[in-house]
Design a protein around this motif. Structure first.
Motif, PDB file in Angstrom:
ATOM      1  N   ALA A   1       0.838  -1.199   0.000  1.00 51.28           N
ATOM      2  CA  ALA A   1       0.000   0.000   0.000  1.00 51.28           C
ATOM      3  C   ALA A   1       0.871   1.246   0.000  1.00 51.28           C
ATOM      4  CB  ALA A   1      -0.912  -0.004   1.223  1.00 51.28           C
ATOM      5  N   ASP A   2       0.441   2.219  -0.743  1.00 49.12           N
ATOM      6  CA  ASP A   2       1.150   3.489  -0.843  1.00 49.12           C
ATOM      7  C   ASP A   2       0.853   4.303   0.419  1.00 49.12           C
ATOM      8  OD1 ASP A   2       2.531   5.639  -1.802  1.00 49.12           O
ATOM      9  OD2 ASP A   2       0.897   6.358  -3.075  1.00 49.12           O
ATOM     10  N   ILE A   3       1.885   4.679   1.158  1.00 46.36           N
ATOM     11  CA  ILE A   3       1.696   5.440   2.399  1.00 46.36           C
ATOM     12  C   ILE A   3       2.337   6.822   2.254  1.00 46.36           C
ATOM     13  CG2 ILE A   3       2.073   5.481   4.896  1.00 46.36           C
ATOM     14  CD1 ILE A   3       2.403   2.464   4.791  1.00 46.36           C
ATOM     15  N   PRO A   4       1.593   7.783   1.715  1.00 45.83           N
ATOM     16  CA  PRO A   4       2.219   9.095   1.555  1.00 45.83           C
ATOM     17  C   PRO A   4       2.093  10.009   2.771  1.00 45.83           C
ATOM     18  CG  PRO A   4       0.135   9.054   0.402  1.00 45.83           C
ATOM     19  CD  PRO A   4       0.317   7.701   1.038  1.00 45.83           C
ATOM     20  N   PHE A   5       1.204   9.666   3.717  1.00 43.59           N
ATOM     21  CA  PHE A   5       0.949  10.607   4.816  1.00 43.59           C
ATOM     22  C   PHE A   5       1.048   9.942   6.182  1.00 43.59           C
ATOM     23  CE2 PHE A   5      -2.093  11.739   1.370  1.00 43.59           C
ATOM     24  CZ  PHE A   5      -1.493  12.913   0.965  1.00 43.59           C
ATOM     25  N   VAL A   6       1.312  10.814   7.169  1.00 41.34           N
ATOM     26  CA  VAL A   6       1.152  10.446   8.570  1.00 41.34           C
ATOM     27  C   VAL A   6       0.193  11.483   9.157  1.00 41.34           C
ATOM     28  CG1 VAL A   6       2.279  10.331  10.818  1.00 41.34           C
ATOM     29  CG2 VAL A   6       3.385   9.313   8.831  1.00 41.34           C
ATOM     30  N   TRP A   7      -0.821  11.007   9.841  1.00 38.84           N
ATOM     31  CA  TRP A   7      -1.790  11.875  10.525  1.00 38.84           C
ATOM     32  C   TRP A   7      -1.337  11.987  11.960  1.00 38.84           C
ATOM     33  CZ3 TRP A   7      -5.796  14.868   9.229  1.00 38.84           C
ATOM     34  CH2 TRP A   7      -6.776  15.172  10.175  1.00 38.84           C
ATOM     35  N   GLU A   8      -1.256  13.218  12.477  1.00 36.60           N
ATOM     36  CA  GLU A   8      -0.862  13.424  13.871  1.00 36.60           C
ATOM     37  C   GLU A   8      -2.012  14.100  14.585  1.00 36.60           C
ATOM     38  OE1 GLU A   8      -0.025  15.691  17.255  1.00 36.60           O
ATOM     39  OE2 GLU A   8      -0.087  16.747  15.337  1.00 36.60           O
ATOM     40  N   SER A   9      -2.403  13.519  15.710  1.00 37.91           N
ATOM     41  CA  SER A   9      -3.440  14.126  16.533  1.00 37.91           C
ATOM     42  C   SER A   9      -3.104  13.854  17.990  1.00 37.91           C
ATOM     43  CB  SER A   9      -4.815  13.537  16.180  1.00 37.91           C
ATOM     44  OG  SER A   9      -5.833  14.258  16.842  1.00 37.91           O
ATOM     45  N   GLY A  10      -2.997  14.916  18.764  1.00 41.50           N
ATOM     46  CA  GLY A  10      -2.699  14.775  20.185  1.00 41.50           C
ATOM     47  C   GLY A  10      -1.387  14.077  20.476  1.00 41.50           C
ATOM     48  N   GLY A  11      -0.400  14.251  19.595  1.00 41.59           N
ATOM     49  CA  GLY A  11       0.911  13.646  19.809  1.00 41.59           C
ATOM     50  C   GLY A  11       1.000  12.180  19.412  1.00 41.59           C
ATOM     51  N   ARG A  12      -0.066  11.636  18.805  1.00 40.01           N
ATOM     52  CA  ARG A  12      -0.037  10.254  18.319  1.00 40.01           C
ATOM     53  C   ARG A  12      -0.089  10.266  16.794  1.00 40.01           C
ATOM     54  NH1 ARG A  12      -4.495   7.135  21.696  1.00 40.01           N
ATOM     55  NH2 ARG A  12      -5.569   7.867  19.872  1.00 40.01           N
ATOM     56  N   TYR A  13       0.428   9.190  16.192  1.00 32.90           N
ATOM     57  CA  TYR A  13       0.620   9.161  14.741  1.00 32.90           C
ATOM     58  C   TYR A  13      -0.015   7.927  14.100  1.00 32.90           C
ATOM     59  CZ  TYR A  13       4.254  12.496  16.047  1.00 32.90           C
ATOM     60  OH  TYR A  13       4.925  13.570  16.565  1.00 32.90           O
ATOM     61  N   TRP A  14      -0.562   8.128  12.880  1.00 26.08           N
ATOM     62  CA  TRP A  14      -1.144   7.026  12.106  1.00 26.08           C
ATOM     63  C   TRP A  14      -0.664   7.107  10.670  1.00 26.08           C
ATOM     64  CZ3 TRP A  14      -3.560   9.677  15.885  1.00 26.08           C
ATOM     65  CH2 TRP A  14      -4.189   8.940  16.892  1.00 26.08           C
ATOM     66  N   TRP A  15      -0.417   5.951  10.084  1.00 21.68           N
ATOM     67  CA  TRP A  15      -0.133   5.880   8.654  1.00 21.68           C
ATOM     68  C   TRP A  15      -1.439   6.053   7.903  1.00 21.68           C
ATOM     69  CZ3 TRP A  15       3.224   1.010   9.441  1.00 21.68           C
ATOM     70  CH2 TRP A  15       4.587   1.367   9.443  1.00 21.68           C
ATOM     71  N   ILE A  16      -1.401   6.847   6.830  1.00 19.91           N
ATOM     72  CA  ILE A  16      -2.585   7.102   6.015  1.00 19.91           C
ATOM     73  C   ILE A  16      -2.219   6.844   4.554  1.00 19.91           C
ATOM     74  CG2 ILE A  16      -4.294   8.854   5.336  1.00 19.91           C
ATOM     75  CD1 ILE A  16      -4.345   8.269   8.349  1.00 19.91           C
ATOM     76  N   ASP A  17      -3.076   6.108   3.839  1.00 14.87           N
ATOM     77  CA  ASP A  17      -2.774   5.874   2.428  1.00 14.87           C
ATOM     78  C   ASP A  17      -3.169   7.085   1.585  1.00 14.87           C
ATOM     79  OD1 ASP A  17      -5.509   5.730   1.792  1.00 14.87           O
ATOM     80  OD2 ASP A  17      -5.493   3.566   1.432  1.00 14.87           O
ATOM     81  N   ALA A  18      -2.930   7.016   0.285  1.00 15.78           N
ATOM     82  CA  ALA A  18      -3.142   8.145  -0.622  1.00 15.78           C
ATOM     83  C   ALA A  18      -4.594   8.596  -0.689  1.00 15.78           C
ATOM     84  CB  ALA A  18      -2.641   7.785  -2.018  1.00 15.78           C
ATOM     85  N   LYS A  19      -5.514   7.737  -0.288  1.00 16.92           N
ATOM     86  CA  LYS A  19      -6.936   8.083  -0.364  1.00 16.92           C
ATOM     87  C   LYS A  19      -7.519   8.543   0.981  1.00 16.92           C
ATOM     88  CE  LYS A  19      -8.065   5.205  -4.342  1.00 16.92           C
ATOM     89  NZ  LYS A  19      -7.210   6.008  -5.172  1.00 16.92           N
ATOM     90  N   GLY A  20      -6.710   8.485   2.051  1.00  8.58           N
ATOM     91  CA  GLY A  20      -7.185   8.939   3.357  1.00  8.58           C
ATOM     92  C   GLY A  20      -7.621   7.822   4.278  1.00  8.58           C
ATOM     93  N   ASN A  21      -7.288   6.591   3.921  1.00  8.48           N
ATOM     94  CA  ASN A  21      -7.624   5.442   4.769  1.00  8.48           C
ATOM     95  C   ASN A  21      -6.562   5.248   5.842  1.00  8.48           C
ATOM     96  OD1 ASN A  21     -10.009   4.452   3.288  1.00  8.48           O
ATOM     97  ND2 ASN A  21      -8.522   4.159   1.642  1.00  8.48           N
ATOM     98  N   VAL A  22      -7.003   4.982   7.058  1.00 12.46           N
ATOM     99  CA  VAL A  22      -6.098   4.761   8.181  1.00 12.46           C
ATOM    100  C   VAL A  22      -5.564   3.333   8.100  1.00 12.46           C
ATOM    101  CG1 VAL A  22      -5.899   4.738  10.689  1.00 12.46           C
ATOM    102  CG2 VAL A  22      -7.446   6.367   9.582  1.00 12.46           C
ATOM    103  N   LEU A  23      -4.234   3.198   8.079  1.00 10.83           N
ATOM    104  CA  LEU A  23      -3.603   1.876   7.952  1.00 10.83           C
ATOM    105  C   LEU A  23      -3.068   1.364   9.275  1.00 10.83           C
ATOM    106  CD1 LEU A  23      -1.686   2.466   4.615  1.00 10.83           C
ATOM    107  CD2 LEU A  23      -3.941   1.458   4.939  1.00 10.83           C
ATOM    108  N   GLY A  24      -3.034   2.216  10.303  1.00 12.00           N
ATOM    109  CA  GLY A  24      -2.544   1.769  11.605  1.00 12.00           C
ATOM    110  C   GLY A  24      -1.677   2.812  12.268  1.00 12.00           C
ATOM    111  N   MET A  25      -1.436   2.614  13.549  1.00  7.76           N
ATOM    112  CA  MET A  25      -0.603   3.546  14.315  1.00  7.76           C
ATOM    113  C   MET A  25       0.863   3.348  13.974  1.00  7.76           C
ATOM    114  SD  MET A  25      -2.223   3.950  18.104  1.00  7.76           S
ATOM    115  CE  MET A  25      -1.351   5.485  18.426  1.00  7.76           C
TER     116      MET A  25
END
Length: 134
Positions: A1-25
């Motif tokens: 899976a293509d993982i172009p982003f990391v989402w950060e909220s409240g100091g925690r991080y998640w891998w996000i794919d190109a379409k905005g799906n959460v792939l895991g912490m």
């Protein structure tokens, strides 16, 4: 899976794919593009993060590959901070990322040359660019 982003909220991080799906912490952002959830819209995201302009975010990766940090606010959409003064540039929710980057570069160059300090630059609509002086 293509993982172009990391989402950060409240100091925690998640891998996000190109379409905005959460792939895991994940432990941290590494060298990926990180989107900071400033308003806490998805503090513990599962599945898909609704509302974030993922198409524009993907476009920004191509248009400005050096930029690794974005903020997300529900009103302004994607926000990029530029110059040593950390001017917020509101990118909005849609539009042509290449055009936004070209306009941003030109405007930042002009404002800097004139010694103007700004509170923000609004590029949400590329046809109606505005800024607010500090």
């Amino acid at each position: 899976a293509d993982i172009p982003f990391v989402w950060e909220s409240g100091g925690r991080y998640w891998w996000i794919d190109a379409k905005g799906n959460v792939l895991g912490m994940v432990e941290g952002p590494g060298d990926l593009v990180i989107i900071h959830d400033l308003a806490g819209v998805a503090r513990d995201p599962k599945g898909y993060i609704v509302g974030v302009p993922w198409d524009l975010a993907r476009g920004m990766i191509d248009a400005l590959p050096v930029a690794k940090n974005y903020d997300y606010l529900s009103q302004e959409g994607l926000v990029l901070r530029v110059t040593v003064h950390e001017w917020p540039v509101y990118l909005g929710y849609e539009g042509d990322a290449q055009a936004k980057v070209a306009l941003m570069r030109k405007l930042v160059e002009q404002l800097s040359a004139r010694g103007i300090d700004v509170e923000y630059i609004d590029l949400c609509n590329e046809r109606h660019v505005t800024y607010k002086e500090r």
